[in-house]
Design a protein around this motif. Structure first.
Motif, PDB file in Angstrom:
ATOM      1  N   PRO A 171       2.470  -4.318  -2.277  1.00 24.19           N
ATOM      2  CA  PRO A 171       1.117  -4.826  -2.001  1.00 24.19           C
ATOM      3  C   PRO A 171       0.205  -3.797  -1.342  1.00 24.19           C
ATOM      4  O   PRO A 171      -1.010  -3.861  -1.501  1.00 24.19           O
ATOM      5  N   LEU A 172       0.777  -2.852  -0.605  1.00 25.24           N
ATOM      6  CA  LEU A 172      -0.052  -1.839   0.045  1.00 25.24           C
ATOM      7  C   LEU A 172      -0.664  -0.871  -0.967  1.00 25.24           C
ATOM      8  O   LEU A 172      -1.546  -0.088  -0.606  1.00 25.24           O
ATOM      9  N   ALA A 173      -0.193  -0.925  -2.216  1.00 30.06           N
ATOM     10  CA  ALA A 173      -0.739  -0.047  -3.258  1.00 30.06           C
ATOM     11  C   ALA A 173      -1.797  -0.742  -4.099  1.00 30.06           C
ATOM     12  O   ALA A 173      -2.189  -0.233  -5.147  1.00 30.06           O
ATOM     13  N   ALA A 174      -2.279  -1.890  -3.646  1.00 35.21           N
ATOM     14  CA  ALA A 174      -3.228  -2.666  -4.453  1.00 35.21           C
ATOM     15  C   ALA A 174      -4.482  -1.877  -4.791  1.00 35.21           C
ATOM     16  O   ALA A 174      -5.073  -2.056  -5.863  1.00 35.21           O
ATOM     17  N   ASN A 175      -4.904  -1.000  -3.914  1.00 35.01           N
ATOM     18  CA  ASN A 175      -6.140  -0.246  -4.161  1.00 35.01           C
ATOM     19  C   ASN A 175      -6.005   0.780  -5.274  1.00 35.01           C
ATOM     20  O   ASN A 175      -6.996   1.394  -5.664  1.00 35.01           O
ATOM     21  N   LEU A 176      -4.783   0.992  -5.787  1.00 31.84           N
ATOM     22  CA  LEU A 176      -4.635   1.899  -6.925  1.00 31.84           C
ATOM     23  C   LEU A 176      -5.516   1.468  -8.084  1.00 31.84           C
ATOM     24  O   LEU A 176      -6.103   2.297  -8.782  1.00 31.84           O
ATOM     25  N   SER A 177      -5.588   0.161  -8.324  1.00 36.54           N
ATOM     26  CA  SER A 177      -6.311  -0.341  -9.494  1.00 36.54           C
ATOM     27  C   SER A 177      -7.756  -0.716  -9.192  1.00 36.54           C
ATOM     28  O   SER A 177      -8.448  -1.243 -10.065  1.00 36.54           O
ATOM     29  N   ALA A 178      -8.203  -0.470  -7.966  1.00 35.68           N
ATOM     30  CA  ALA A 178      -9.590  -0.780  -7.628  1.00 35.68           C
ATOM     31  C   ALA A 178     -10.539   0.153  -8.371  1.00 35.68           C
ATOM     32  O   ALA A 178     -10.220   1.322  -8.611  1.00 35.68           O
ATOM     33  N   PRO A 179     -11.719  -0.331  -8.760  1.00 38.76           N
ATOM     34  CA  PRO A 179     -12.671   0.512  -9.510  1.00 38.76           C
ATOM     35  C   PRO A 179     -13.053   1.787  -8.783  1.00 38.76           C
ATOM     36  O   PRO A 179     -13.332   2.803  -9.416  1.00 38.76           O
ATOM     37  N   THR A 180     -13.066   1.742  -7.440  1.00 42.80           N
ATOM     38  CA  THR A 180     -13.477   2.924  -6.682  1.00 42.80           C
ATOM     39  C   THR A 180     -12.291   3.668  -6.064  1.00 42.80           C
ATOM     40  O   THR A 180     -12.459   4.433  -5.112  1.00 42.80           O
ATOM     41  N   SER A 181     -11.106   3.446  -6.583  1.00 47.01           N
ATOM     42  CA  SER A 181      -9.911   4.076  -6.021  1.00 47.01           C
ATOM     43  C   SER A 181     -10.029   5.600  -6.036  1.00 47.01           C
ATOM     44  O   SER A 181     -10.284   6.207  -7.076  1.00 47.01           O
ATOM     45  N   LYS A 182      -9.859   6.211  -4.872  1.00 46.87           N
ATOM     46  CA  LYS A 182      -9.885   7.671  -4.790  1.00 46.87           C
ATOM     47  C   LYS A 182      -8.588   8.276  -5.301  1.00 46.87           C
ATOM     48  O   LYS A 182      -8.545   9.466  -5.617  1.00 46.87           O
TER      49      LYS A 182
END
Length: 543
Positions: free
Chosen positions: A299-310
């Motif tokens: 769950p801590l990797a959820a931002n991988l798929s975010a549109p603005t993921s760095k």
């Protein structure tokens, strides 16, 4: 083949059509133009579905059981994971009229015997020799049943292609034969259109000639020896994790070679490994990095798929740490070629900065550096791998980690990968002083073309990974999942006996001591190598 349709419950995260920045290894990409985005033509592949009796994909086995594993044997223990449905192949036989008339014949189209090579033939009626263009067209054959794997296809003469396969498990299979044609439409990537040939039902008998009852999954011929991480080049197949004594990968599909079986490391097991695995290569290798990050952090990797993921698109250096386990990625583009025994390098500053970057990596962790560097080789090498010794040298004479080179796995875009994997192994064997090891992942892509990044008729990139929101995953790829697990097996096998590393303070006061996500990315895309770029670290994946 690419993702034509997605399993129920799979939400594809829309991305823009690949532009020049997505070129995996073309250093002239910036000079090429890109056509308008194809994302607008994509259907909305968002479906809801609840898997009956769904279990956690990240199966956490007890460390006590793991510590009881023999050095060479896999212990049997129960686990509750399941292999997730794979995308279906919707375009089969879509454009059969585009293929020259042909005849498929031979015993291997209907029956085979376990562990015995089966053969059949494809005879094309064409005045061309060969009838399919060697650079623009290809034939792929794979079988789906209790296991999934690809056959070997070679051209003989006079319009005849010979297909050979060896089924390691008895049971009923569906054999698919597809022809592909590569077309370029002005986009950065070519399309691989499935032209279609035929499909057959094949029964694989037991070695004694008897027929197995059921679908064969209950009687897989699983090996008992544990893989060390360098046996993957042998014959193998994809099997569902619930049909094995192992925990599951994120997607639940496991590659099992003929003679051994890889241990699948759970997130808890990974976090307790005192290891640093560094992946160095193009965006293809970045997908392996994502698989490791997604598996380790969940769950801590959820931002991988975010549109603005760095993290999703960084043409620099990325790193993720949990406790003692570290996974990193360094974007590197092939810059050197070998000609008549001499090494010629272009990109002056790029190569000088690469040398600095690798040297800095070797001095990190108190001078220990990475335990294993998995270096991507691709067709820019032109089958000459002399430059690998140079890259290895740039880590410095005191670095004692493993430098492992692997060629990209088999896909419609890379049909000759088996031969290239052999060429790298031959180079390493002839030049032991280079201290280059090899990892043959060439056969993993066979049978899973449907899981590549883009649907056919959109773009067939080299990528196996794509953004997703599916059963807790944020970067989906069964192939990258398994390559990462193989790299972990290899790193554990090669683990060095070194004094414990001194604890390092977090980069900032905001960063948790045992979890860090760091990036060192150029401010704009220019395929540069910038060892002096500021390193930014965060307690969570940055947006």
């Amino acid at each position: 083949m690419a993702l034509n349709s997605f399993p129920p419950g799979y939400t594809r995260i829309p991305t823009v059509s690949p532009g020049p920045e997505d070129y995996p290894d073309d250093t002239d990409a910036l000079s090429r133009s890109s056509s308008p985005s194809s994302s607008s033509r994509r259907p909305a592949w968002t479906r809801s579905f609840h898997l009956a009796a769904a279990a956690s994909l990240f199966t956490v086995c007890s460390l006590a059981i793991f510590s009881a594993l023999s050095a060479t044997r896999i212990s049997l223990y129960s686990q509750s994971g399941h292999a997730l449905p794979l995308p279906t192949h919707q375009y089969f036989g879509l454009e059969t009229a585009a293929v020259p008339p042909c005849k498929l014949w031979g015993p291997g189209l209907s029956e085979a015997r376990q562990n015995v090579e089966a053969v059949f033939y494809i005879d094309f009626e064409s005045a061309n020799d060969p009838p399919l263009h060697p650079d623009l067209e290809d034939v792929a054959v794979w079988l789906e049943g209790p296991a999934r794997f690809a056959a070997d296809v070679s051209y003989a003469q006079k319009g005849r292609y010979v297909v050979r396969y060896t089924a390691l498990d008895a049971g009923d299979y569906r054999l698919r034969v597809d022809a592909f044609r590569r077309t370029q439409t002005g986009k950065p990537y070519a399309y691989w259109l499935p032209l279609g040939l035929d499909t057959y039902n094949v029964t694989v008998m037991r070695q004694d000639g008897s027929r197995l009852r059921g679908d064969g999954r209950q009687e897989l011929a699983l090996p008992k020896e544990r893989c060390r991480g360098d046996e993957v080049g042998s014959r193998g197949r994809w099997v569902r994790c619930e049909d094995t004594p192992l925990p599951c990968t994120r997607y639940g599909w496991i590659w099992v070679p003929r003679d051994c079986i890889f241990h699948i490391y759970t997130p808890d097991e990974l976090a307790k490994q005192d290891l640093w695995i560094a992946l160095v290569g193009t965006s293809v290798w970045r997908g392996i990095f994502f698989a490791g990050v997604d598996h380790l952090f969940g769950p801590l990797a959820a931002n991988l798929s975010a549109p603005t993921s760095k993290f999703w698109k960084c043409w620099g250096r990325l790193s993720a740490e949990s406790a003692k386990m570290r996974i990193s990625y360094l974007d590197f583009r092939q810059q050197c070629i070998a000609d008549t025994g001499a090494l010629h390098c272009s990109g002056g500053d790029y190569l000088a900065n690469t040398e600095k970057m690798l040297g800095k990596m070797a001095q990190e962790r108190g001078g220990r550096g990475p335990d294993l560097v998995l270096w991507e080789s691709n067709d820019n090498s032109h089958s000459n791998y002399t430059m690998l010794s140079l890259y290895r040298q740039w880590f410095g004479p005191s670095w004692t980690g493993a430098f492992v080179s692997a060629f990209r796995t088999y896909s419609p875009e890379v049909p000759y990968t088996h031969q290239e994997a052999g060429n790298i192994a031959a180079y390493a064997s002839r030049n032991p002083e280079a201290k280059v090891e090899t990892l043959d992942i060439s056969r993993l892509g066979g049978g899973l073309f449907d899981t590549m990044e883009f649907p056919l008729k959109q773009s067939a990139t080299f990528h196996w990974h794509n953004k997703c929101d599916y059963e807790g995953m944020h970067s989906c790829s069964p192939v990258d999942d398994m390559i990462f697990q193989i790299a972990v097996n290899r790193a554990v096998e090669r683990q060095r006996r070194l004094p414990p590393r001194a604890p390092t303070p977090p980069a900032t006061e905001d960063v948790a001591e045992d979890i860090r996500f760091c990036l060192q990315c150029p401010p704009s895309l220019d395929f540069s190598m910038r060892p002096e770029e500021d390193v930014q670290c965060f307690a969570g994946l940055p947006l």
